[in-house]
Design an enzyme around this catalytic site. Structure first.
Site, PDB file in Angstrom:
ATOM      1  N   HIS A 115      65.491   7.712 -30.334  1.00  0.00           N
ATOM      2  CA  HIS A 115      63.967   7.511 -31.110  1.00  0.00           C
ATOM      3  C   HIS A 115      63.619   8.946 -31.354  1.00  0.00           C
ATOM      4  O   HIS A 115      62.571   9.066 -32.307  1.00  0.00           O
ATOM      5  CB  HIS A 115      63.212   6.637 -30.430  1.00  0.00           C
ATOM      6  CG  HIS A 115      63.647   5.403 -30.384  1.00  0.00           C
ATOM      7  ND1 HIS A 115      63.235   4.201 -31.277  1.00  0.00           N
ATOM      8  CD2 HIS A 115      64.655   4.400 -29.777  1.00  0.00           C
ATOM      9  CE1 HIS A 115      63.587   3.091 -31.138  1.00  0.00           C
ATOM     10  NE2 HIS A 115      64.366   3.356 -30.217  1.00  0.00           N
TER      11      HIS A 115
ATOM     12  N   ASP B 224      58.972  15.317 -34.353  1.00  0.00           N
ATOM     13  CA  ASP B 224      58.820  13.791 -34.064  1.00  0.00           C
ATOM     14  C   ASP B 224      60.063  13.263 -34.730  1.00  0.00           C
ATOM     15  O   ASP B 224      60.699  13.745 -35.597  1.00  0.00           O
ATOM     16  CB  ASP B 224      57.589  13.427 -34.902  1.00  0.00           C
ATOM     17  CG  ASP B 224      57.057  12.182 -34.203  1.00  0.00           C
ATOM     18  OD1 ASP B 224      57.696  11.518 -33.466  1.00  0.00           O
ATOM     19  OD2 ASP B 224      55.583  11.836 -34.581  1.00  0.00           O
TER      20      ASP B 224
HETATM   21  P1  ADQ Z   1      56.018   7.285 -30.720  1.00  0.00           P
HETATM   22  O1  ADQ Z   1      56.155   8.631 -30.110  1.00  0.00           O
HETATM   23  O2  ADQ Z   1      55.428   6.332 -29.617  1.00  0.00           O
HETATM   24  O3  ADQ Z   1      57.577   6.782 -30.827  1.00  0.00           O
HETATM   25  P2  ADQ Z   1      55.258   6.689 -33.368  1.00  0.00           P
HETATM   26  O4  ADQ Z   1      56.416   6.381 -34.160  1.00  0.00           O
HETATM   27  O5  ADQ Z   1      54.182   7.440 -33.874  1.00  0.00           O
HETATM   28  O6  ADQ Z   1      55.609   7.447 -31.955  1.00  0.00           O
HETATM   29  O7  ADQ Z   1      54.643   5.388 -32.863  1.00  0.00           O
HETATM   30  C1  ADQ Z   1      53.421   4.923 -32.632  1.00  0.00           C
HETATM   31  C2  ADQ Z   1      53.132   3.724 -32.661  1.00  0.00           C
HETATM   32  O8  ADQ Z   1      52.118   3.337 -31.464  1.00  0.00           O
HETATM   33  C3  ADQ Z   1      52.650   3.056 -34.033  1.00  0.00           C
HETATM   34  O9  ADQ Z   1      53.244   2.071 -34.326  1.00  0.00           O
HETATM   35  C4  ADQ Z   1      51.259   3.273 -33.882  1.00  0.00           C
HETATM   36  O10 ADQ Z   1      50.525   2.226 -34.620  1.00  0.00           O
HETATM   37  C5  ADQ Z   1      51.024   2.803 -32.194  1.00  0.00           C
HETATM   38  N1  ADQ Z   1      49.668   3.418 -31.998  1.00  0.00           N
HETATM   39  C6  ADQ Z   1      49.397   4.727 -31.946  1.00  0.00           C
HETATM   40  N2  ADQ Z   1      48.397   4.805 -31.273  1.00  0.00           N
HETATM   41  C7  ADQ Z   1      47.656   3.699 -31.373  1.00  0.00           C
HETATM   42  C8  ADQ Z   1      46.433   3.150 -30.755  1.00  0.00           C
HETATM   43  N3  ADQ Z   1      45.357   3.899 -30.567  1.00  0.00           N
HETATM   44  N4  ADQ Z   1      46.325   1.712 -30.967  1.00  0.00           N
HETATM   45  C9  ADQ Z   1      47.122   0.859 -31.269  1.00  0.00           C
HETATM   46  N5  ADQ Z   1      48.458   1.588 -31.541  1.00  0.00           N
HETATM   47  C10 ADQ Z   1      48.651   2.617 -31.728  1.00  0.00           C
HETATM   48  C11 ADQ Z   1      58.789   7.090 -30.749  1.00  0.00           C
HETATM   49  C12 ADQ Z   1      59.367   8.553 -31.392  1.00  0.00           C
HETATM   50  C13 ADQ Z   1      58.926   8.446 -32.646  1.00  0.00           C
HETATM   51  C14 ADQ Z   1      59.693   7.229 -33.242  1.00  0.00           C
HETATM   52  C15 ADQ Z   1      59.508   6.044 -32.577  1.00  0.00           C
HETATM   53  C16 ADQ Z   1      60.021   4.984 -33.148  1.00  0.00           C
HETATM   54  O11 ADQ Z   1      58.626   9.476 -30.690  1.00  0.00           O
HETATM   55  O12 ADQ Z   1      59.278   9.692 -33.313  1.00  0.00           O
HETATM   56  O13 ADQ Z   1      59.083   6.927 -34.580  1.00  0.00           O
HETATM   57  O14 ADQ Z   1      59.555   6.145 -31.271  1.00  0.00           O
HETATM   58  O15 ADQ Z   1      61.772   5.344 -33.395  1.00  0.00           O
END
Ligand code: ADQ
Length: 517
Positions: A156, A365
């Site tokens: 990921h 990311d």
């Molecule tokens: P993450 O690093 O966790 O995932 P991201 O893709 O930005 O990052 O996803 C974060 C998720 O958490 C989103 O669905 C967002 O809505 C949720 N989220 C963030 N802050 C929140 C809050 N305060 N309250 C509720 N929900 C919140 C890893 C990798 C990424 C990749 C994903 C999926 O680092 O690059 O996109 O996996 O493969």
């Protein structure tokens, strides 16, 4: 044929953790609920003697088998090797990478224990899908114990170039375990090239197109950009604004008619939160006419607080926001608000829709689902503008966003200004392309395309079909999973990486402009 998903962390429904802040958890839950199967991994709990065998518990269509870790395992495998060595390394942060032999031994030990616990639960025709950097050697451990099932891996987060990855002690041994997988999925072509380059450079793998061979094993390495539930998220945003739910009201009421710029991330140094706050300060300094008229809301729930670098980031974000607010604020206006809590999906969706600018500026990311959620939540008749880091995997698909270099504070500041001043017609034009891209490469597209490839459909190499290329139906060695996922070969194969404008894939039709929002 049954799907078995393995991930580091498994959140069981009865534990009542309604708000999952991790993108991985969000994506996998919808995949498994759709297709049924077994989800195996760490419970998130620690105990002195985790059970030696697991009894799966069924919830709806999904069975869960979870194990606790010992405190020593949590320290070495999770906090140590996974999050202090692999995480920074994979995000190109050599200076933050902390390697110890003890942590590495703990990491290998947990992967061995996971293999021992999983094997008795497997059926001969299960397709196994393993997720993320915590579990890189798991397929090799399963193979060593005689498992011959199809095994796929999805990474990921970014995969760095061989020069960077090779600095990790035991990098050759670790990367060589990857050919125990049949299919290795990554987010972008860049990551694919880096991983294949690493396999060739660090363990002398033989490469033929996107097939990589070491010894008797051959793996296919391919990009599968992850998506979100676009339609579901769009509806959630619409409903959230209509109902003016409490968190949305309470969070936005103090803004009045002021414009809102939003950032939403786990509190993680890869997300560029501190740099983003600085860029917002620079924007207000360079464009004083906006002072008093716009606020930045940064939502950033702490994660991995046991890792020292995260505690330091927590402190720094408070310090920078405090300094900028003191320097730039007025008695009736606070430019930056940092909220360190998780929100419900519905509240997040409503806040995205209320925001004129989505500021998604990670330093690096894998994909970044927030970028896609922000687009999905917009009101088509008055959409906001996405400002997106070129170092997010999402930038390879979302070229109609304002693409920025997050290391350049002035560039980000100017992009905020451009976004706030952008005429409606241009906002709509960009939004339509972005929406078409995310809806044609949504979460169903991602899971079905990955699983079709893993279970044997003839998916062509490379993940890219240029926009406008006709969709074709192809082959069809049918299986339970591929039958139920037959949409896979009907959809476009993502758009070309574009660090600039244009290039969005055409996809599903846009929704009608909603009346609220
Ligand atoms: P993450 O690093 O966790 O995932 P991201 O893709 O930005 O990052 O996803 C974060 C998720 O958490 C989103 O669905 C967002 O809505 C949720 N989220 C963030 N802050 C929140 C809050 N305060 N309250 C509720 N929900 C919140 C890893 C990798 C990424 C990749 C994903 C999926 O680092 O690059 O996109 O996996 O493969």
């Amino acid at each position: 044929m049954r799907l078995v998903v393995v991930s580091n962390r498994v959140t069981m429904p009865e534990r009542g953790e309604k708000v999952a802040a991790g993108g991985l958890a969000v994506a996998l839950r919808s995949a498994l609920e759709q297709h049924g199967g077994l989800w195996f991994g760490w419970s998130g709990a620690v105990s002195s003697e985790p059970a030696a065998q697991l009894e799966p518990v069924k919830h709806g269509k999904v069975s869960y088998a979870v194990t606790d870790l010992t405190e020593a395992e949590r320290q070495s495998y999770y906090l140590g090797f996974a999050n202090r060595a692999l995480w920074p390394l994979m995000h190109y942060r050599l200076g933050l990478t902390e390697f110890t032999r003890a942590d590495y031994a703990g990491y290998l030990g947990v992967n061995r224990r996971f293999a021992r616990l999983l094997i008795p639960l497997l059926k001969p025709d299960d397709v196994i899908w393993i997720h993320d950097y915590h579990l890189i050697p798991l397929a090799a451990e399963l193979r060593r114990r005689g498992v011959t099932n199809r095994i796929g891996y999805f990474h990921h987060i970014p995969w760095p170039p061989a020069e960077v990855f090779g600095s990790l002690p035991f990098s050759s041994t670790l990367i060589s375990t990857m050919t125990a997988y049949d299919l290795i999925g990554l987010q972008t072509q860049n990551d694919v090239a880096n991983l294949i380059g690493g396999l060739v450079a660090l363990c002398g793998a033989h490469r033929d197109g996107n097939r990589v061979r070491t010894g008797q094993r051959e793996a296919v390495v391919q990009a599968f950009p992850i998506g979100i539930d676009v339609e579901g998220f769009r509806k959630l945003a619409q409903a959230s604004i209509r109902a003016a739910t409490q968190p949305v009201r309470a969070t936005t009421a103090p803004l009045g008619s002021r414009k809102l710029v939003i950032g939403v991330d786990r509190l993680d140094y890869s997300k560029g939160i501190v740099q983003r706050l600085e860029a917002f300060g620079t924007f207000l300094r360079n464009h004083p006419e906006y002072r008093g008229d716009v606020g930045l809301l940064q939502i950033a729930p702490p994660s991995r607080s046991d890792v020292p670098e995260y505690a330091e980031l927590d402190r720094m974000s408070d310090e920078v926001a405090g300094r900028l607010n003191a320097a730039l604020g007025e008695f009736d206006w606070t430019p930056i608000r940092v909220v360190k809590k998780a929100y419900s999906r519905s509240a997040l969706a409503g806040l995205y829709r209320r925001a004129q600018v989505g500021l998604v500026t990670p330093m690096r990311d894998g994909m970044n689902l927030v970028a896609k959620e922000y687009v999905a939540a917009q009101n088509p008749s008055n959409p906001g503008v996405l400002v997106l880091s070129r170092f997010a995997g999402a930038a390879h698909q979302l070229g109609e966003a304002l693409i920025v270099n997050p290391f350049d504070t002035h560039e980000v500041a100017e992009a905020i200004r451009t976004a706030l001043a952008m005429p409606l017609s241009e906002r709509q034009r960009r939004f339509e392309r972005l929406y078409a891209t995310i809806s044609s490469t949504d979460i169903d597209w991602w899971t079905s395309r990955y699983l079709a490839a893993l279970s044997g459909l003839d998916i062509p190499s490379g993940d890219i079909v240029p926009p406008g290329r006709p969709k074709t139906r192809r082959n069809t060695r049918k299986s339970g999973i591929t039958n139920s996922l037959a949409r896979a070969d009907m959809l476009p194969q993502a758009s070309q990486p574009t660090h600039g404008k244009g290039g969005a894939a055409r996809g599903k039709a846009l929704p009608n402009a909603p009346s609220a929002g």
